[in-house]
Design a protein around this motif. Structure first.
Motif, PDB file in Angstrom:
ATOM      1  N   ASN A 148      16.749   1.750 -23.014  1.00 61.00           N
ATOM      2  CA  ASN A 148      17.936   1.587 -23.997  1.00 61.00           C
ATOM      3  C   ASN A 148      17.255   0.712 -25.047  1.00 61.00           C
ATOM      4  OD1 ASN A 148      19.736   2.987 -22.737  1.00 61.00           O
ATOM      5  ND2 ASN A 148      20.496   1.303 -21.243  1.00 61.00           N
ATOM      6  N   GLN A 149      16.339  -0.463 -24.659  1.00 59.53           N
ATOM      7  CA  GLN A 149      15.877  -1.416 -25.592  1.00 59.53           C
ATOM      8  C   GLN A 149      14.992  -0.689 -26.495  1.00 59.53           C
ATOM      9  OE1 GLN A 149      16.589  -4.338 -26.023  1.00 59.53           O
ATOM     10  NE2 GLN A 149      17.908  -4.649 -24.157  1.00 59.53           N
ATOM     11  N   PHE A 150      14.204   0.278 -26.042  1.00 62.17           N
ATOM     12  CA  PHE A 150      13.016   0.813 -26.844  1.00 62.17           C
ATOM     13  C   PHE A 150      13.859   1.773 -27.844  1.00 62.17           C
ATOM     14  CE2 PHE A 150      10.149   1.021 -23.159  1.00 62.17           C
ATOM     15  CZ  PHE A 150       9.624  -0.362 -23.405  1.00 62.17           C
ATOM     16  N   ILE A 151      15.059   2.428 -27.446  1.00 66.97           N
ATOM     17  CA  ILE A 151      15.826   3.106 -28.593  1.00 66.97           C
ATOM     18  C   ILE A 151      16.489   2.111 -29.456  1.00 66.97           C
ATOM     19  CG2 ILE A 151      18.158   4.445 -28.705  1.00 66.97           C
ATOM     20  CD1 ILE A 151      17.322   5.801 -25.916  1.00 66.97           C
ATOM     21  N   ASN A 152      17.193   1.068 -29.090  1.00 68.61           N
ATOM     22  CA  ASN A 152      17.546   0.033 -29.946  1.00 68.61           C
ATOM     23  C   ASN A 152      16.604  -0.617 -30.903  1.00 68.61           C
ATOM     24  OD1 ASN A 152      20.260  -0.024 -29.023  1.00 68.61           O
ATOM     25  ND2 ASN A 152      19.865  -1.419 -27.406  1.00 68.61           N
ATOM     26  N   LEU A 153      15.395  -0.591 -30.129  1.00 72.11           N
ATOM     27  CA  LEU A 153      14.233  -1.068 -31.313  1.00 72.11           C
ATOM     28  C   LEU A 153      14.293  -0.406 -32.332  1.00 72.11           C
ATOM     29  CD1 LEU A 153      10.868  -2.331 -30.029  1.00 72.11           C
ATOM     30  CD2 LEU A 153      10.998  -0.561 -31.739  1.00 72.11           C
ATOM     31  N   ILE A 154      14.065   1.209 -32.366  1.00 74.03           N
ATOM     32  CA  ILE A 154      13.830   2.010 -33.292  1.00 74.03           C
ATOM     33  C   ILE A 154      14.986   1.817 -34.281  1.00 74.03           C
ATOM     34  CG2 ILE A 154      13.869   4.705 -33.702  1.00 74.03           C
ATOM     35  CD1 ILE A 154      12.456   5.246 -31.001  1.00 74.03           C
ATOM     36  N   LYS A 155      16.169   1.880 -33.819  1.00 70.33           N
ATOM     37  CA  LYS A 155      17.440   1.673 -34.592  1.00 70.33           C
ATOM     38  C   LYS A 155      17.189   0.403 -35.563  1.00 70.33           C
ATOM     39  CE  LYS A 155      20.555   2.569 -31.481  1.00 70.33           C
ATOM     40  NZ  LYS A 155      21.428   2.935 -30.819  1.00 70.33           N
ATOM     41  N   ASN A 156      16.794  -0.706 -34.601  1.00 70.98           N
ATOM     42  CA  ASN A 156      16.768  -1.873 -35.306  1.00 70.98           C
ATOM     43  C   ASN A 156      15.688  -1.978 -36.599  1.00 70.98           C
ATOM     44  OD1 ASN A 156      18.886  -3.174 -33.932  1.00 70.98           O
ATOM     45  ND2 ASN A 156      17.734  -3.875 -32.309  1.00 70.98           N
ATOM     46  N   SER A 157      14.767  -1.138 -36.409  1.00 74.92           N
ATOM     47  CA  SER A 157      13.523  -0.940 -37.437  1.00 74.92           C
ATOM     48  C   SER A 157      14.189  -0.956 -38.638  1.00 74.92           C
ATOM     49  CB  SER A 157      12.553   0.121 -37.095  1.00 74.92           C
ATOM     50  OG  SER A 157      13.017   1.305 -37.265  1.00 74.92           O
ATOM     51  N   SER A 158      15.194  -0.345 -38.899  1.00 80.53           N
ATOM     52  CA  SER A 158      15.894  -0.430 -40.149  1.00 80.53           C
ATOM     53  C   SER A 158      16.160  -1.671 -41.148  1.00 80.53           C
ATOM     54  CB  SER A 158      17.507   0.356 -40.225  1.00 80.53           C
ATOM     55  OG  SER A 158      18.241  -0.469 -39.368  1.00 80.53           O
ATOM     56  N   VAL A 159      15.813  -2.644 -40.130  1.00 81.30           N
ATOM     57  CA  VAL A 159      15.968  -3.996 -40.740  1.00 81.30           C
ATOM     58  C   VAL A 159      14.847  -4.083 -41.861  1.00 81.30           C
ATOM     59  CG1 VAL A 159      14.432  -5.334 -39.313  1.00 81.30           C
ATOM     60  CG2 VAL A 159      16.279  -6.603 -40.564  1.00 81.30           C
ATOM     61  N   LEU A 160      13.678  -3.320 -41.641  1.00 77.68           N
ATOM     62  CA  LEU A 160      12.568  -3.417 -43.055  1.00 77.68           C
ATOM     63  C   LEU A 160      13.307  -3.140 -44.091  1.00 77.68           C
ATOM     64  CD1 LEU A 160      10.952  -3.518 -39.956  1.00 77.68           C
ATOM     65  CD2 LEU A 160       9.220  -2.181 -41.731  1.00 77.68           C
ATOM     66  N   ALA A 161      14.194  -2.490 -44.159  1.00 80.17           N
ATOM     67  CA  ALA A 161      14.723  -2.166 -45.446  1.00 80.17           C
ATOM     68  C   ALA A 161      15.168  -3.461 -46.646  1.00 80.17           C
ATOM     69  CB  ALA A 161      16.140  -1.064 -45.500  1.00 80.17           C
ATOM     70  N   GLY A 190      20.061   9.883 -41.032  1.00 85.29           N
ATOM     71  CA  GLY A 190      20.652   9.969 -39.772  1.00 85.29           C
ATOM     72  C   GLY A 190      20.019  10.966 -38.867  1.00 85.29           C
ATOM     73  N   ILE A 191      19.537  12.193 -39.504  1.00 86.95           N
ATOM     74  CA  ILE A 191      18.891  13.298 -38.728  1.00 86.95           C
ATOM     75  C   ILE A 191      17.549  12.714 -38.385  1.00 86.95           C
ATOM     76  CG2 ILE A 191      17.990  15.519 -38.895  1.00 86.95           C
ATOM     77  CD1 ILE A 191      20.487  16.128 -40.744  1.00 86.95           C
ATOM     78  N   PHE A 192      16.812  12.031 -39.293  1.00 85.36           N
ATOM     79  CA  PHE A 192      15.497  11.640 -39.137  1.00 85.36           C
ATOM     80  C   PHE A 192      15.664  10.588 -37.772  1.00 85.36           C
ATOM     81  CE2 PHE A 192      14.047  12.933 -43.282  1.00 85.36           C
ATOM     82  CZ  PHE A 192      12.781  13.480 -42.788  1.00 85.36           C
ATOM     83  N   TYR A 193      16.533   9.788 -37.751  1.00 86.50           N
ATOM     84  CA  TYR A 193      16.771   8.893 -36.548  1.00 86.50           C
ATOM     85  C   TYR A 193      17.011   9.556 -35.349  1.00 86.50           C
ATOM     86  CZ  TYR A 193      16.208   4.457 -39.222  1.00 86.50           C
ATOM     87  OH  TYR A 193      15.669   3.425 -40.023  1.00 86.50           O
ATOM     88  N   LEU A 194      17.737  10.611 -35.614  1.00 83.38           N
ATOM     89  CA  LEU A 194      17.987  11.384 -34.259  1.00 83.38           C
ATOM     90  C   LEU A 194      16.640  12.078 -33.725  1.00 83.38           C
ATOM     91  CD1 LEU A 194      21.431  13.002 -34.986  1.00 83.38           C
ATOM     92  CD2 LEU A 194      20.925  11.178 -33.329  1.00 83.38           C
ATOM     93  N   ILE A 195      15.778  12.632 -34.753  1.00 82.33           N
ATOM     94  CA  ILE A 195      14.529  12.954 -34.256  1.00 82.33           C
ATOM     95  C   ILE A 195      13.860  12.097 -33.548  1.00 82.33           C
ATOM     96  CG2 ILE A 195      12.430  14.006 -34.990  1.00 82.33           C
ATOM     97  CD1 ILE A 195      13.960  15.132 -37.481  1.00 82.33           C
ATOM     98  N   LEU A 196      13.778  10.851 -33.800  1.00 79.37           N
ATOM     99  CA  LEU A 196      13.027   9.844 -33.045  1.00 79.37           C
ATOM    100  C   LEU A 196      13.827   9.322 -31.772  1.00 79.37           C
ATOM    101  CD1 LEU A 196      12.132   7.350 -35.812  1.00 79.37           C
ATOM    102  CD2 LEU A 196      10.769   9.160 -34.756  1.00 79.37           C
ATOM    103  N   THR A 197      15.057   9.280 -31.565  1.00 81.21           N
ATOM    104  CA  THR A 197      15.632   8.814 -30.516  1.00 81.21           C
ATOM    105  C   THR A 197      16.265   9.474 -29.441  1.00 81.21           C
ATOM    106  OG1 THR A 197      17.865   8.662 -31.682  1.00 81.21           O
ATOM    107  CG2 THR A 197      16.678   6.638 -31.999  1.00 81.21           C
ATOM    108  N   LEU A 198      16.574  10.728 -29.878  1.00 80.71           N
ATOM    109  CA  LEU A 198      17.022  11.766 -28.835  1.00 80.71           C
ATOM    110  C   LEU A 198      15.958  12.126 -27.779  1.00 80.71           C
ATOM    111  CD1 LEU A 198      19.507  14.189 -30.585  1.00 80.71           C
ATOM    112  CD2 LEU A 198      20.114  12.420 -28.884  1.00 80.71           C
TER     113      LEU A 198
END
Length: 213
Positions: A148-161, A190-198
């Motif tokens: 769960n932490q790794f998945i959250n990390l990927i989503k939190n990477s959006s902070v780079l924006a 959103g689709i790109f993030y799903l490709i990473l997290t799913l």
């Protein structure tokens, strides 16, 4: 939506790659730091426990964006210049490592005291017992929350924006501003993030079942 994707394929691909790169770097180093501070938090020396506790409480209770901004604005002012990508990745690493440390610490604490006592009675040092007996068992226990932490990390990477890190969200902002097609742009992102997290989510479930057998 497809027109947005095809017209801006290069920008999306750049953002997708930078998001992957940031996530991999942050994942590796946050795991290393998290395990290290978890070990310090349960180690006998009081000084190590105090240092680990301060580190975890500080980075776990400050918003991720604030941490990233500190590295993007304050650190370059007094120390060394960092790009948005570097500042974002460092901030994400420190933030995530604090949560990983608490997760691993909980796993270590769940192992009965008899395991350590048994290892020590067989001639192992504290370090050997922790490395070969306690930590392997603890890591199996914490696989689901770590996933769960790794998945959250990927989503939190959006902070780079927010610091021009050239990730997916940053590219989406540029594309949406230029094309005025905000909804379509963020659907694609959103689709790109799903490709990473799913795939990661399904793999962690598979790993959890495999370790439970």
């Amino acid at each position: 939506m497809w027109q947005i994707l095809t017209n801006n394929w290069s920008a999306f691909l750049t953002g997708f790659w930078n998001t992957i790169l940031c996530s991999i770097i942050a994942l590796i180093f946050s795991l290393i730091l998290g395990v290290l501070f978890a070990l310090l938090e349960v180690a006998p020396p009081k000084f190590g426990r105090v240092v680990a506790h301060i580190y975890i409480e500080v980075f776990r209770n400050i918003p991720l964006l604030v941490i990233v901004m500190m590295f993007y604005l304050i650190v370059p002012t007094f120390f060394v210049k960092l790009s948005g990508f570097q500042a974002g990745t460092i901030g994400l690493t420190l933030y995530t490592s604090a949560f990983i440390a608490e997760t691993v610490r909980s796993g270590i604490k769940s192992i009965g005291d008899g395991q350590m006592e048994g290892a020590r009675s067989n001639g192992m040092t504290y370090t050997q017992a922790m490395r070969y007996v306690i930590l392997p068992q603890a890591m199996k226990i914490v696989i689901p929350p770590l996933g769960n932490q790794f998945i959250n990390l990927i989503k939190n990477s959006s902070v780079l924006a927010f610091v021009a890190g050239f990730d997916l969200m940053y590219q989406a902002q540029l594309i949406a501003f230029a094309s005025f097609q905000t909804i379509d742009t963020y659907v694609v992102v959103g689709i790109f993030y799903l490709i990473l997290t799913l795939p990661l989510s399904y793999y962690m479930r598979h790993l959890e079942k495999k370790l439970a057998d």
